[in-house]
Design a protein around this motif. Sequence first.
Motif, PDB file in Angstrom:
ATOM      1  N   GLU A  19       0.857  -1.180   0.000  1.00 40.96           N
ATOM      2  CA  GLU A  19       0.000   0.000   0.000  1.00 40.96           C
ATOM      3  C   GLU A  19       0.894   1.231   0.000  1.00 40.96           C
ATOM      4  O   GLU A  19       1.797   1.350   0.839  1.00 40.96           O
ATOM      5  CB  GLU A  19      -0.926  -0.010   1.209  1.00 40.96           C
ATOM      6  CG  GLU A  19      -2.048   1.000   1.128  1.00 40.96           C
ATOM      7  CD  GLU A  19      -3.088   0.837   2.240  1.00 40.96           C
ATOM      8  OE1 GLU A  19      -4.013   1.663   2.303  1.00 40.96           O
ATOM      9  OE2 GLU A  19      -2.957  -0.105   3.057  1.00 40.96           O
ATOM     10  N   PHE A  20       0.621   2.165  -0.915  1.00 39.11           N
ATOM     11  CA  PHE A  20       1.613   3.198  -1.177  1.00 39.11           C
ATOM     12  C   PHE A  20       1.609   4.322  -0.154  1.00 39.11           C
ATOM     13  O   PHE A  20       2.674   4.709   0.348  1.00 39.11           O
ATOM     14  CB  PHE A  20       1.399   3.774  -2.578  1.00 39.11           C
ATOM     15  CG  PHE A  20       2.560   4.595  -3.071  1.00 39.11           C
ATOM     16  CD1 PHE A  20       3.788   4.020  -3.317  1.00 39.11           C
ATOM     17  CD2 PHE A  20       2.411   5.953  -3.293  1.00 39.11           C
ATOM     18  CE1 PHE A  20       4.865   4.777  -3.777  1.00 39.11           C
ATOM     19  CE2 PHE A  20       3.470   6.722  -3.744  1.00 39.11           C
ATOM     20  CZ  PHE A  20       4.701   6.135  -3.982  1.00 39.11           C
ATOM     21  N   ALA A  21       0.442   4.897   0.155  1.00 37.34           N
ATOM     22  CA  ALA A  21       0.417   6.094   1.000  1.00 37.34           C
ATOM     23  C   ALA A  21      -0.923   6.217   1.714  1.00 37.34           C
ATOM     24  O   ALA A  21      -1.954   5.789   1.195  1.00 37.34           O
ATOM     25  CB  ALA A  21       0.654   7.347   0.157  1.00 37.34           C
ATOM     26  N   PRO A  22      -0.917   6.825   2.892  1.00 36.99           N
ATOM     27  CA  PRO A  22      -2.192   7.162   3.537  1.00 36.99           C
ATOM     28  C   PRO A  22      -2.869   8.292   2.770  1.00 36.99           C
ATOM     29  O   PRO A  22      -2.228   9.285   2.429  1.00 36.99           O
ATOM     30  CB  PRO A  22      -1.767   7.612   4.942  1.00 36.99           C
ATOM     31  CG  PRO A  22      -0.347   8.053   4.791  1.00 36.99           C
ATOM     32  CD  PRO A  22       0.246   7.225   3.697  1.00 36.99           C
ATOM     33  N   LEU A  23      -4.152   8.144   2.502  1.00 39.79           N
ATOM     34  CA  LEU A  23      -4.874   9.122   1.674  1.00 39.79           C
ATOM     35  C   LEU A  23      -5.622  10.089   2.571  1.00 39.79           C
ATOM     36  O   LEU A  23      -6.850  10.094   2.653  1.00 39.79           O
ATOM     37  CB  LEU A  23      -5.816   8.385   0.723  1.00 39.79           C
ATOM     38  CG  LEU A  23      -5.161   7.306  -0.148  1.00 39.79           C
ATOM     39  CD1 LEU A  23      -6.183   6.641  -1.049  1.00 39.79           C
ATOM     40  CD2 LEU A  23      -4.003   7.873  -0.965  1.00 39.79           C
ATOM     41  N   GLU A  24      -4.859  10.938   3.239  1.00 43.62           N
ATOM     42  CA  GLU A  24      -5.435  11.788   4.285  1.00 43.62           C
ATOM     43  C   GLU A  24      -4.998  13.240   4.176  1.00 43.62           C
ATOM     44  O   GLU A  24      -4.760  13.905   5.181  1.00 43.62           O
ATOM     45  CB  GLU A  24      -5.077  11.236   5.661  1.00 43.62           C
ATOM     46  CG  GLU A  24      -5.596   9.822   5.914  1.00 43.62           C
ATOM     47  CD  GLU A  24      -5.243   9.302   7.296  1.00 43.62           C
ATOM     48  OE1 GLU A  24      -4.747  10.091   8.121  1.00 43.62           O
ATOM     49  OE2 GLU A  24      -5.461   8.104   7.545  1.00 43.62           O
ATOM     50  N   GLY A  25      -4.825  13.752   2.968  1.00 41.33           N
ATOM     51  CA  GLY A  25      -4.440  15.150   2.828  1.00 41.33           C
ATOM     52  C   GLY A  25      -2.960  15.357   3.074  1.00 41.33           C
ATOM     53  O   GLY A  25      -2.117  14.591   2.607  1.00 41.33           O
ATOM     54  N   ASN A  26      -2.607  16.400   3.820  1.00 44.36           N
ATOM     55  CA  ASN A  26      -1.214  16.684   4.130  1.00 44.36           C
ATOM     56  C   ASN A  26      -0.740  15.721   5.209  1.00 44.36           C
ATOM     57  O   ASN A  26      -1.223  15.751   6.340  1.00 44.36           O
ATOM     58  CB  ASN A  26      -1.055  18.132   4.612  1.00 44.36           C
ATOM     59  CG  ASN A  26       0.404  18.548   4.696  1.00 44.36           C
ATOM     60  OD1 ASN A  26       1.283  17.727   4.961  1.00 44.36           O
ATOM     61  ND2 ASN A  26       0.664  19.827   4.479  1.00 44.36           N
ATOM     62  N   ILE A  27       0.213  14.856   4.861  1.00 46.45           N
ATOM     63  CA  ILE A  27       0.649  13.806   5.784  1.00 46.45           C
ATOM     64  C   ILE A  27       1.928  14.179   6.534  1.00 46.45           C
ATOM     65  O   ILE A  27       2.528  13.338   7.199  1.00 46.45           O
ATOM     66  CB  ILE A  27       0.842  12.467   5.043  1.00 46.45           C
ATOM     67  CG1 ILE A  27       1.876  12.599   3.917  1.00 46.45           C
ATOM     68  CG2 ILE A  27      -0.500  11.988   4.480  1.00 46.45           C
ATOM     69  CD1 ILE A  27       2.187  11.279   3.214  1.00 46.45           C
TER      70      ILE A  27
END
Length: 579
Positions: free
Chosen positions: A137-145
């Motif tokens: 899984e590439f990245a958390p999809l939560e805006g500015n991380i």
Amino acid sequence: MAAAAPQQQARIHDIQGTTRVSPLVGQRLAGVPGVVTGVRGFGSARGFWLQDPEPDADPRTSEGLFVFTGKETPAVAVGDAVAVSGLVAEYYPTAEGETPETTPNQSVTELTEATWQATGKGSVPAEVLRADTVPAEFAPLEGNIDKRELEPQRFALDYYESREGMLLRVDDARVVGPTDAYRALWIISKPEQNANGRGGTTYTGYAEANAGRLKVESPSDAPFPAANVGDRLRGSTEGPLDYSRFGGYVLEAGRLGEHVPGGLRPETTRPQGRDELAVATYNVENLAPSTDQAKFDRLAEGIVDRLAAPDIVALEEVQDNSGPTDDGVVAAEQTLQQVTDAIVAAGGPRYQGRQIDPQNNADGGQPGGNIRVAFLFNPARVSFVDRPGGDATTPVHPVAHGPRIALSASPGRIDPANEAWRDSRKPLAGEFLFRGTPVIVVANHFNSKGGDQPLHGRLQPQARSSEEQRERQAQAVRTFVDEARAVNDEAAVVVLGDLNDYGFAPALAPLTTGGALVSLADSLPPAERYSYVYEGNSQQLDHILATPSITAEYDVVHINAEFADQASDHDPQVARLRF
């Protein structure tokens, strides 16, 4: 605001913290201990990487750190144990027009204004990246991380961030992105991840970012291999992990595995049969009379020998006669003449060309270059129907011509006043006759992905702002196709070119919705649909689509994108059509 007093007990994991931004940013520290794992001794961002040989137990906190020394080469060597004092900073690599506050790129935690003392010698082990090390899984999809707590066991970008500055190693790595002009290549630590048949890893969807990709550079100016996709770096490729706006996380390899060529060869397609119309598309990458003749010769060899001299070739990125000189020149007959002469010299047919000069500096691309799309065709195999009225601003329409479909002007531009084409190339429609059958061919070069946020950035999911214009462009072309099918539902229409987006992208959906056009690439397995390699991802930017009445055999001819030595950065493709 005054800096805090030095904190004598800080170690690297205290500086790195559990998020992307250091909890100690802006503070001056003294005596941070570590072992030098790499030295960047050239360029304007010199310095060295430092790693703590006594890690903590928290997998979120990196044990590595970059010490920035500016334009001065640091007097340290790999294996030196040092104690460093300096100011904790977050460096955001920015593009033109960006600031650290506005850039979508991640930052690099570093010590600046640094001094250090040698304390002896030491070593730290490299962490080995195996197939199951980096999360899929590439990245958390939560805006500015930036300030989000890292989850290195769950997300690839979090894993890499939790190892920022640390010594990493990949053994027997396969190359998935060829060596570029900046002495960088791409490898993969997950060999099976969307692997294609030629050694690359294919971008098959927005949820398939291929987390095992990793850029490799050298922190020294030592010789660097000219590697192609499918080559291997036998043995260990090892170095500290850095971050760049050009591709994201990058292994600064003080040790490169032995370059072992994989034997990849440029492809050759079969010749078309007597009753097959061969139609090709080829982005020739800013081609102008001032371009080295060697490039013209290689492009010609590709068209004649690799593409088997297609009957029609749509060219993208044909520049005007003065190339990038911004002098008001828009004509391009010299560029096309040089292409057709080179093709003859390579043993090919004497192609003829058709195109429409754009308005000066109205179609984007390199300033002054006035890039446009153009047709080449072999008059011994296919006829071009010249019909007056086509110019830079007059829209072309399908019309009835007796029992046949025709164009109001040939060549002509599709809806050139539409805002969808602002600062972008306008599609060129041409009317051809093949063995008595009228064929409408539309050459395209949609707007680029410039302005989109990077896949590896701190803003997730990435914003793809350029998609909106491509979707409007696709809709304009679709309207033209609908007009053609309203004249004759069995009309033979081919839409092709560099559409600058993926087959799975929503921006291209208007072309195929309802079955108006069929994407010929759909005849291939998803992993084999690619014509371009970017940041280690093999991806599909170039397309050929046709109306359902056409029977087609489709082939992407891989001759450029996978190779360090390229005539263009795109692979051409060809379709052999039957009516």
